[in-house]
Design a protein around this motif. Sequence first.
Motif, PDB file in Angstrom:
ATOM      1  N   LEU A 263       0.824  -1.208   0.000  1.00  0.00           N
ATOM      2  CA  LEU A 263       0.000   0.000   0.000  1.00  0.00           C
ATOM      3  C   LEU A 263       0.858   1.258   0.000  1.00  0.00           C
ATOM      4  O   LEU A 263       0.544   2.237  -0.680  1.00  0.00           O
ATOM      5  CB  LEU A 263      -0.918   0.010   1.226  1.00  0.00           C
ATOM      6  N   ASP A 264       1.941   1.226   0.764  1.00  0.00           N
ATOM      7  CA  ASP A 264       2.748   2.423   0.952  1.00  0.00           C
ATOM      8  C   ASP A 264       3.679   2.710  -0.216  1.00  0.00           C
ATOM      9  O   ASP A 264       3.837   3.864  -0.628  1.00  0.00           O
ATOM     10  CB  ASP A 264       3.560   2.278   2.242  1.00  0.00           C
ATOM     11  N   GLN A 265       4.285   1.652  -0.769  1.00  0.00           N
ATOM     12  CA  GLN A 265       5.333   1.853  -1.768  1.00  0.00           C
ATOM     13  C   GLN A 265       5.029   1.271  -3.137  1.00  0.00           C
ATOM     14  O   GLN A 265       5.724   1.575  -4.102  1.00  0.00           O
ATOM     15  CB  GLN A 265       6.656   1.263  -1.244  1.00  0.00           C
ATOM     16  N   GLY A 266       4.022   0.412  -3.219  1.00  0.00           N
ATOM     17  CA  GLY A 266       3.684  -0.175  -4.509  1.00  0.00           C
ATOM     18  C   GLY A 266       4.432  -1.464  -4.786  1.00  0.00           C
ATOM     19  O   GLY A 266       5.365  -1.837  -4.064  1.00  0.00           O
ATOM     20  N   LEU A 267       4.025  -2.128  -5.843  1.00  0.00           N
ATOM     21  CA  LEU A 267       4.576  -3.436  -6.189  1.00  0.00           C
ATOM     22  C   LEU A 267       6.059  -3.384  -6.523  1.00  0.00           C
ATOM     23  O   LEU A 267       6.832  -4.258  -6.133  1.00  0.00           O
ATOM     24  CB  LEU A 267       3.793  -4.019  -7.367  1.00  0.00           C
ATOM     25  N   GLY A 268       6.484  -2.348  -7.224  1.00  0.00           N
ATOM     26  CA  GLY A 268       7.864  -2.275  -7.703  1.00  0.00           C
ATOM     27  C   GLY A 268       8.899  -2.215  -6.599  1.00  0.00           C
ATOM     28  O   GLY A 268      10.047  -2.616  -6.805  1.00  0.00           O
ATOM     29  N   ARG A 269       8.520  -1.716  -5.422  1.00  0.00           N
ATOM     30  CA  ARG A 269       9.485  -1.562  -4.337  1.00  0.00           C
ATOM     31  C   ARG A 269       9.323  -2.612  -3.242  1.00  0.00           C
ATOM     32  O   ARG A 269      10.021  -2.549  -2.223  1.00  0.00           O
ATOM     33  CB  ARG A 269       9.360  -0.164  -3.718  1.00  0.00           C
ATOM     34  N   LEU A 270       8.422  -3.539  -3.440  1.00  0.00           N
ATOM     35  CA  LEU A 270       8.247  -4.606  -2.455  1.00  0.00           C
ATOM     36  C   LEU A 270       9.359  -5.630  -2.620  1.00  0.00           C
ATOM     37  O   LEU A 270       9.493  -6.256  -3.670  1.00  0.00           O
ATOM     38  CB  LEU A 270       6.892  -5.283  -2.650  1.00  0.00           C
ATOM     39  N   THR A 271      10.185  -5.785  -1.588  1.00  0.00           N
ATOM     40  CA  THR A 271      11.276  -6.756  -1.627  1.00  0.00           C
ATOM     41  C   THR A 271      11.173  -7.691  -0.434  1.00  0.00           C
ATOM     42  O   THR A 271      10.588  -7.347   0.602  1.00  0.00           O
ATOM     43  CB  THR A 271      12.653  -6.057  -1.591  1.00  0.00           C
TER      44      THR A 271
ATOM     45  N   ALA B 295      -0.067 -12.963  -2.636  1.00  0.00           N
ATOM     46  CA  ALA B 295      -0.671 -13.551  -1.442  1.00  0.00           C
ATOM     47  C   ALA B 295      -1.123 -12.465  -0.481  1.00  0.00           C
ATOM     48  O   ALA B 295      -2.191 -12.571   0.143  1.00  0.00           O
ATOM     49  CB  ALA B 295       0.329 -14.486  -0.764  1.00  0.00           C
ATOM     50  N   ALA B 296      -0.338 -11.404  -0.345  1.00  0.00           N
ATOM     51  CA  ALA B 296      -0.707 -10.304   0.551  1.00  0.00           C
ATOM     52  C   ALA B 296      -1.961  -9.597   0.061  1.00  0.00           C
ATOM     53  O   ALA B 296      -2.806  -9.182   0.865  1.00  0.00           O
ATOM     54  CB  ALA B 296       0.462  -9.318   0.650  1.00  0.00           C
ATOM     55  N   LEU B 297      -2.092  -9.466  -1.254  1.00  0.00           N
ATOM     56  CA  LEU B 297      -3.272  -8.810  -1.814  1.00  0.00           C
ATOM     57  C   LEU B 297      -4.544  -9.555  -1.428  1.00  0.00           C
ATOM     58  O   LEU B 297      -5.552  -8.953  -1.063  1.00  0.00           O
ATOM     59  CB  LEU B 297      -3.146  -8.731  -3.337  1.00  0.00           C
ATOM     60  N   LEU B 298      -4.494 -10.881  -1.482  1.00  0.00           N
ATOM     61  CA  LEU B 298      -5.671 -11.684  -1.129  1.00  0.00           C
ATOM     62  C   LEU B 298      -5.831 -11.856   0.375  1.00  0.00           C
ATOM     63  O   LEU B 298      -6.892 -12.277   0.829  1.00  0.00           O
ATOM     64  CB  LEU B 298      -5.587 -13.060  -1.787  1.00  0.00           C
ATOM     65  N   SER B 299      -4.795 -11.520   1.151  1.00  0.00           N
ATOM     66  CA  SER B 299      -4.860 -11.779   2.593  1.00  0.00           C
ATOM     67  C   SER B 299      -5.826 -10.849   3.304  1.00  0.00           C
ATOM     68  O   SER B 299      -6.192 -11.102   4.450  1.00  0.00           O
ATOM     69  CB  SER B 299      -3.467 -11.627   3.220  1.00  0.00           C
ATOM     70  N   ARG B 300      -6.239  -9.775   2.653  1.00  0.00           N
ATOM     71  CA  ARG B 300      -7.158  -8.837   3.295  1.00  0.00           C
ATOM     72  C   ARG B 300      -8.619  -9.172   3.019  1.00  0.00           C
ATOM     73  O   ARG B 300      -9.513  -8.462   3.424  1.00  0.00           O
ATOM     74  CB  ARG B 300      -6.864  -7.399   2.852  1.00  0.00           C
ATOM     75  N   THR B 301      -8.869 -10.265   2.309  1.00  0.00           N
ATOM     76  CA  THR B 301     -10.233 -10.727   2.116  1.00  0.00           C
ATOM     77  C   THR B 301     -10.621 -11.599   3.301  1.00  0.00           C
ATOM     78  O   THR B 301      -9.764 -11.996   4.082  1.00  0.00           O
ATOM     79  CB  THR B 301     -10.361 -11.537   0.818  1.00  0.00           C
ATOM     80  N   PRO B 302     -11.919 -11.912   3.478  1.00  0.00           N
ATOM     81  CA  PRO B 302     -12.321 -12.755   4.609  1.00  0.00           C
ATOM     82  C   PRO B 302     -11.625 -14.106   4.610  1.00  0.00           C
ATOM     83  O   PRO B 302     -11.017 -14.518   3.628  1.00  0.00           O
ATOM     84  CB  PRO B 302     -13.828 -12.917   4.397  1.00  0.00           C
ATOM     85  N   ALA B 303     -11.760 -14.815   5.716  1.00  0.00           N
ATOM     86  CA  ALA B 303     -11.076 -16.099   5.893  1.00  0.00           C
ATOM     87  C   ALA B 303     -11.439 -17.078   4.795  1.00  0.00           C
ATOM     88  O   ALA B 303     -12.482 -16.966   4.154  1.00  0.00           O
ATOM     89  CB  ALA B 303     -11.415 -16.685   7.255  1.00  0.00           C
TER      90      ALA B 303
ATOM     91  N   GLN C 109      -3.305  -1.646  -9.964  1.00  0.00           N
ATOM     92  CA  GLN C 109      -1.896  -1.427 -10.343  1.00  0.00           C
ATOM     93  C   GLN C 109      -1.247  -2.740 -10.769  1.00  0.00           C
ATOM     94  O   GLN C 109      -0.509  -2.783 -11.763  1.00  0.00           O
ATOM     95  CB  GLN C 109      -1.136  -0.833  -9.158  1.00  0.00           C
ATOM     96  N   ILE C 110      -1.512  -3.799 -10.021  1.00  0.00           N
ATOM     97  CA  ILE C 110      -0.963  -5.108 -10.373  1.00  0.00           C
ATOM     98  C   ILE C 110      -1.508  -5.563 -11.722  1.00  0.00           C
ATOM     99  O   ILE C 110      -0.785  -6.151 -12.534  1.00  0.00           O
ATOM    100  CB  ILE C 110      -1.273  -6.126  -9.263  1.00  0.00           C
ATOM    101  N   THR C 111      -2.773  -5.270 -11.989  1.00  0.00           N
ATOM    102  CA  THR C 111      -3.369  -5.621 -13.273  1.00  0.00           C
ATOM    103  C   THR C 111      -2.631  -4.945 -14.424  1.00  0.00           C
ATOM    104  O   THR C 111      -2.342  -5.573 -15.453  1.00  0.00           O
ATOM    105  CB  THR C 111      -4.847  -5.226 -13.306  1.00  0.00           C
ATOM    106  N   LEU C 112      -2.327  -3.660 -14.267  1.00  0.00           N
ATOM    107  CA  LEU C 112      -1.606  -2.936 -15.314  1.00  0.00           C
ATOM    108  C   LEU C 112      -0.212  -3.526 -15.516  1.00  0.00           C
ATOM    109  O   LEU C 112       0.264  -3.638 -16.651  1.00  0.00           O
ATOM    110  CB  LEU C 112      -1.499  -1.451 -14.947  1.00  0.00           C
ATOM    111  N   THR C 113       0.427  -3.918 -14.421  1.00  0.00           N
ATOM    112  CA  THR C 113       1.750  -4.543 -14.529  1.00  0.00           C
ATOM    113  C   THR C 113       1.657  -5.877 -15.257  1.00  0.00           C
ATOM    114  O   THR C 113       2.495  -6.205 -16.099  1.00  0.00           O
ATOM    115  CB  THR C 113       2.354  -4.751 -13.131  1.00  0.00           C
TER     116      THR C 113
END
Length: 206
Positions: free
Chosen positions: A34-42, A70-78, A110-114
């Motif tokens: 959320l803070d930095q975007g996909l490109g900077r996630l390491t 996995a993190a993107l889907l982790s905020r959905t319900p159980a 954003q991930i879709t565009l990537t």
Amino acid sequence: MSQPTETPTPSRRGRPRDEQSRQAILDAAYALLLDQGLGRLTVEAVALQARVGKPTIYRYWANAQELAMAALLSRTPADAASGSSGSAVRDLKDQVADVVWAFATPRGRQITLTLAAAAPESEIAKAFRNQIILRSRETGRELLLRAARQGEVRLEQDIDTILDLIYGPIFYRLLAGHMPLSPGFSETIIEVLLSGIGPAQPPPPR
């Protein structure tokens, strides 16, 4: 002489340590996404924020791209496969809605565009296939099998084709971009599908 009484070990409460670490990793990855975007996630940045070693992360995900998915889907319900509603069809609708919701978020778009600009064998494309498509299909498979056991659907057709019919429209809209992933889209998919695999209706009385 009496034998010493063994002190019972207190039972542990909450998540097991491995699950706590896994959730901490997902939380950290989502915050960084959320803070930095996909490109900077390491992996290094996530390990630092989650206070775990990099080997712990690699135990669950092959690279930063898989972790991001996995993190993107982790905020959905159980996980809907656990069957919280009692109806497997209702849980399937909720699970499909979760996938739609995840990619309707700003980071999901954003991930879709990537993805749209990525080569089919790129790391991001492989991560999407492994963590989104295959994971969603396996959860859907469990739910369909449970729905069949409960008499909610008839699995007379090939289950992999049915799964394609469920998740294919989502990923088609996601990547083609010709129509939005609206909140009611997931409900419509399952309702249309049920017209073909729903339980047989008794003939009307004469």
